[in-house]
Motif scaffolding. Sequence first.
Motif, PDB file in Angstrom:
ATOM      1  N   GLU A  26       0.835  -1.206   0.000  1.00  0.00           N
ATOM      2  CA  GLU A  26       0.000   0.000   0.000  1.00  0.00           C
ATOM      3  C   GLU A  26       0.873   1.261   0.000  1.00  0.00           C
ATOM      4  O   GLU A  26       0.561   2.236  -0.683  1.00  0.00           O
ATOM      5  N   LYS A  27       1.987   1.225   0.735  1.00  0.00           N
ATOM      6  CA  LYS A  27       2.895   2.363   0.776  1.00  0.00           C
ATOM      7  C   LYS A  27       3.585   2.548  -0.577  1.00  0.00           C
ATOM      8  O   LYS A  27       3.749   3.672  -1.067  1.00  0.00           O
ATOM      9  N   ALA A  28       3.992   1.437  -1.177  1.00  0.00           N
ATOM     10  CA  ALA A  28       4.620   1.512  -2.496  1.00  0.00           C
ATOM     11  C   ALA A  28       3.642   2.045  -3.536  1.00  0.00           C
ATOM     12  O   ALA A  28       4.007   2.853  -4.404  1.00  0.00           O
ATOM     13  N   GLU A  29       2.401   1.624  -3.468  1.00  0.00           N
ATOM     14  CA  GLU A  29       1.383   2.112  -4.411  1.00  0.00           C
ATOM     15  C   GLU A  29       1.128   3.602  -4.222  1.00  0.00           C
ATOM     16  O   GLU A  29       0.843   4.317  -5.189  1.00  0.00           O
ATOM     17  N   ALA A  30       1.247   4.074  -2.979  1.00  0.00           N
ATOM     18  CA  ALA A  30       1.082   5.511  -2.729  1.00  0.00           C
ATOM     19  C   ALA A  30       2.182   6.299  -3.429  1.00  0.00           C
ATOM     20  O   ALA A  30       1.936   7.376  -3.995  1.00  0.00           O
ATOM     21  N   PHE A  31       3.413   5.769  -3.406  1.00  0.00           N
ATOM     22  CA  PHE A  31       4.526   6.427  -4.115  1.00  0.00           C
ATOM     23  C   PHE A  31       4.264   6.432  -5.618  1.00  0.00           C
ATOM     24  O   PHE A  31       4.409   7.465  -6.285  1.00  0.00           O
ATOM     25  N   GLU A  32       3.898   5.284  -6.165  1.00  0.00           N
ATOM     26  CA  GLU A  32       3.679   5.189  -7.610  1.00  0.00           C
ATOM     27  C   GLU A  32       2.542   6.104  -8.055  1.00  0.00           C
ATOM     28  O   GLU A  32       2.616   6.722  -9.121  1.00  0.00           O
ATOM     29  N   LYS A  33       1.497   6.197  -7.245  1.00  0.00           N
ATOM     30  CA  LYS A  33       0.381   7.074  -7.593  1.00  0.00           C
ATOM     31  C   LYS A  33       0.812   8.536  -7.571  1.00  0.00           C
ATOM     32  O   LYS A  33       0.410   9.327  -8.429  1.00  0.00           O
ATOM     33  N   ARG A  34       1.641   8.896  -6.568  1.00  0.00           N
ATOM     34  CA  ARG A  34       2.122  10.279  -6.463  1.00  0.00           C
ATOM     35  C   ARG A  34       3.023  10.637  -7.646  1.00  0.00           C
ATOM     36  O   ARG A  34       2.997  11.771  -8.127  1.00  0.00           O
ATOM     37  N   PHE A  35       3.798   9.687  -8.116  1.00  0.00           N
ATOM     38  CA  PHE A  35       4.750   9.949  -9.203  1.00  0.00           C
ATOM     39  C   PHE A  35       4.423   9.042 -10.385  1.00  0.00           C
ATOM     40  O   PHE A  35       5.206   8.182 -10.763  1.00  0.00           O
ATOM     41  N   GLU A  36       3.245   9.241 -10.942  1.00  0.00           N
ATOM     42  CA  GLU A  36       2.822   8.436 -12.075  1.00  0.00           C
ATOM     43  C   GLU A  36       3.677   8.753 -13.288  1.00  0.00           C
ATOM     44  O   GLU A  36       4.529   9.633 -13.257  1.00  0.00           O
ATOM     45  N   SER A  37       3.412   8.042 -14.385  1.00  0.00           N
ATOM     46  CA  SER A  37       4.354   7.914 -15.494  1.00  0.00           C
ATOM     47  C   SER A  37       5.077   9.203 -15.870  1.00  0.00           C
ATOM     48  O   SER A  37       6.247   9.212 -16.156  1.00  0.00           O
ATOM     49  N   GLN A  38       4.415  10.350 -15.858  1.00  0.00           N
ATOM     50  CA  GLN A  38       5.097  11.613 -16.195  1.00  0.00           C
ATOM     51  C   GLN A  38       4.653  12.686 -15.211  1.00  0.00           C
ATOM     52  O   GLN A  38       3.482  12.838 -14.919  1.00  0.00           O
ATOM     53  N   HIS A  39       5.625  13.425 -14.729  1.00  0.00           N
ATOM     54  CA  HIS A  39       5.307  14.469 -13.759  1.00  0.00           C
ATOM     55  C   HIS A  39       6.407  15.529 -13.805  1.00  0.00           C
ATOM     56  O   HIS A  39       7.433  15.359 -14.451  1.00  0.00           O
ATOM     57  N   THR A  40       6.191  16.631 -13.109  1.00  0.00           N
ATOM     58  CA  THR A  40       7.160  17.722 -13.059  1.00  0.00           C
ATOM     59  C   THR A  40       7.752  17.798 -11.663  1.00  0.00           C
ATOM     60  O   THR A  40       7.037  17.691 -10.674  1.00  0.00           O
ATOM     61  N   MET A  41       9.072  17.971 -11.619  1.00  0.00           N
ATOM     62  CA  MET A  41       9.774  18.035 -10.343  1.00  0.00           C
ATOM     63  C   MET A  41      10.809  19.134 -10.388  1.00  0.00           C
ATOM     64  O   MET A  41      11.127  19.691 -11.446  1.00  0.00           O
ATOM     65  N   HIS A  42      11.359  19.433  -9.208  1.00  0.00           N
ATOM     66  CA  HIS A  42      12.435  20.414  -9.093  1.00  0.00           C
ATOM     67  C   HIS A  42      13.689  19.717  -8.599  1.00  0.00           C
ATOM     68  O   HIS A  42      13.642  18.939  -7.643  1.00  0.00           O
ATOM     69  N   PHE A  43      14.814  19.976  -9.254  1.00  0.00           N
ATOM     70  CA  PHE A  43      16.101  19.424  -8.850  1.00  0.00           C
ATOM     71  C   PHE A  43      17.097  20.552  -8.616  1.00  0.00           C
ATOM     72  O   PHE A  43      17.211  21.470  -9.433  1.00  0.00           O
ATOM     73  N   GLY A  44      17.803  20.467  -7.502  1.00  0.00           N
ATOM     74  CA  GLY A  44      18.894  21.399  -7.250  1.00  0.00           C
ATOM     75  C   GLY A  44      18.465  22.694  -6.609  1.00  0.00           C
ATOM     76  O   GLY A  44      17.378  22.827  -6.041  1.00  0.00           O
ATOM     77  N   ALA A  45      19.350  23.690  -6.728  1.00  0.00           N
ATOM     78  CA  ALA A  45      19.197  24.958  -6.023  1.00  0.00           C
ATOM     79  C   ALA A  45      18.426  25.988  -6.853  1.00  0.00           C
ATOM     80  O   ALA A  45      18.136  25.778  -8.023  1.00  0.00           O
ATOM     81  N   ASN A  46      18.105  27.093  -6.199  1.00  0.00           N
ATOM     82  CA  ASN A  46      17.560  28.295  -6.853  1.00  0.00           C
ATOM     83  C   ASN A  46      16.162  28.096  -7.429  1.00  0.00           C
ATOM     84  O   ASN A  46      15.829  28.609  -8.502  1.00  0.00           O
ATOM     85  N   LYS A  47      15.355  27.370  -6.694  1.00  0.00           N
ATOM     86  CA  LYS A  47      13.966  27.154  -7.115  1.00  0.00           C
ATOM     87  C   LYS A  47      13.224  28.473  -7.250  1.00  0.00           C
ATOM     88  O   LYS A  47      12.394  28.642  -8.153  1.00  0.00           O
ATOM     89  N   SER A  48      13.525  29.424  -6.379  1.00  0.00           N
ATOM     90  CA  SER A  48      12.784  30.689  -6.363  1.00  0.00           C
ATOM     91  C   SER A  48      13.040  31.542  -7.596  1.00  0.00           C
ATOM     92  O   SER A  48      12.265  32.456  -7.887  1.00  0.00           O
ATOM     93  N   ILE A  49      14.136  31.269  -8.332  1.00  0.00           N
ATOM     94  CA  ILE A  49      14.392  32.029  -9.562  1.00  0.00           C
ATOM     95  C   ILE A  49      14.229  31.153 -10.801  1.00  0.00           C
ATOM     96  O   ILE A  49      14.740  31.467 -11.879  1.00  0.00           O
ATOM     97  N   GLY A  50      13.510  30.032 -10.622  1.00  0.00           N
ATOM     98  CA  GLY A  50      13.113  29.235 -11.779  1.00  0.00           C
ATOM     99  C   GLY A  50      14.075  28.156 -12.215  1.00  0.00           C
ATOM    100  O   GLY A  50      13.854  27.518 -13.246  1.00  0.00           O
ATOM    101  N   TYR A  51      15.138  27.913 -11.460  1.00  0.00           N
ATOM    102  CA  TYR A  51      16.066  26.860 -11.832  1.00  0.00           C
ATOM    103  C   TYR A  51      15.474  25.478 -11.525  1.00  0.00           C
ATOM    104  O   TYR A  51      14.677  25.305 -10.595  1.00  0.00           O
ATOM    105  N   GLY A  52      15.920  24.486 -12.271  1.00  0.00           N
ATOM    106  CA  GLY A  52      15.735  23.091 -11.897  1.00  0.00           C
ATOM    107  C   GLY A  52      14.389  22.470 -12.176  1.00  0.00           C
ATOM    108  O   GLY A  52      14.169  21.311 -11.821  1.00  0.00           O
TER     109      GLY A  52
END
Length: 271
Positions: free
Chosen positions: A236-262
């Motif tokens: 059930e926990k694994a399915e919760a992860f898969e549902k949250r991050f289904e086949s395509q999604h948008t994420m942020h990586f790295g620094a400077n999120k506030s100025i649009g990086y990543g």
Amino acid sequence: MKTDLYLITALSNMHVGSGDINFDIIDRQIQKDPTSQLPVIHGSSLKGAYREAAGEESNYTRFIFGPLATDEEAAHQPGAYHFYEARLLCRPVRSNHRPYYNATTPEILREFLETAVSFEIALEETLRHELEELAKFEPAVGTPMVIEETTGILIENMEAIGNAMVLSDSTRSLLGRDLCLMHHKDFIDLSLPVIARNQLEDGTSKNLWYEEVLPRYSRLYFLIGKPNHLDPADREKAEAFEKRFESQHTMHFGANKSIGYGYSSVERINR
């Protein structure tokens, strides 16, 4: 353990900092593979990005990622999911013919295919075959190859040759529609964008520094290892992860999120 293969496409410039102290003109460099010196995102950075995107701590996040480091009593316990570093697959290069081409090398494609075999990743047959064919090419130093029938193209001020190989939608979805193969030395020698950053106080410059970024439209691939056999509560926990991050999604990586990086799209390649 089952392993899934994912593609990251940078939608904006990305700075996942190395954290290393350096005395070069570039104050803040991005993470790089110590052998190839190509950009990477370490597994710990990927895991951190996923943990942040997952939101509030819960039983499912503790199961997937492990306890937080602040939980001294359980901090040594690993998470059930394993996050492997993201490796560069292709990156945009300048051209006089199009806004940019997506450049890669036969060596990078061979490594991608070897990774799929090593981790028993089932690639679509047409995709696998076309990547194998592309990996057989040997572009000469200083002579990139664009995968289209055309002439008079400059790639990073190098005169390119054309190749009329027809690629499927699945291959172009992975590598981009305007593909360029380069000699590995030319590819490694490509410089990364460096952006000047400035700290202002009351309109006065207090600190000017230079930051390296991976340019938008760059693509990287990575693996997540997932346990095969789970009891009902853990499933059930694994399915919760898969549902949250289904086949395509948008994420942020790295620094400077506030100025649009990543900001990046993430898509699972294998099905």
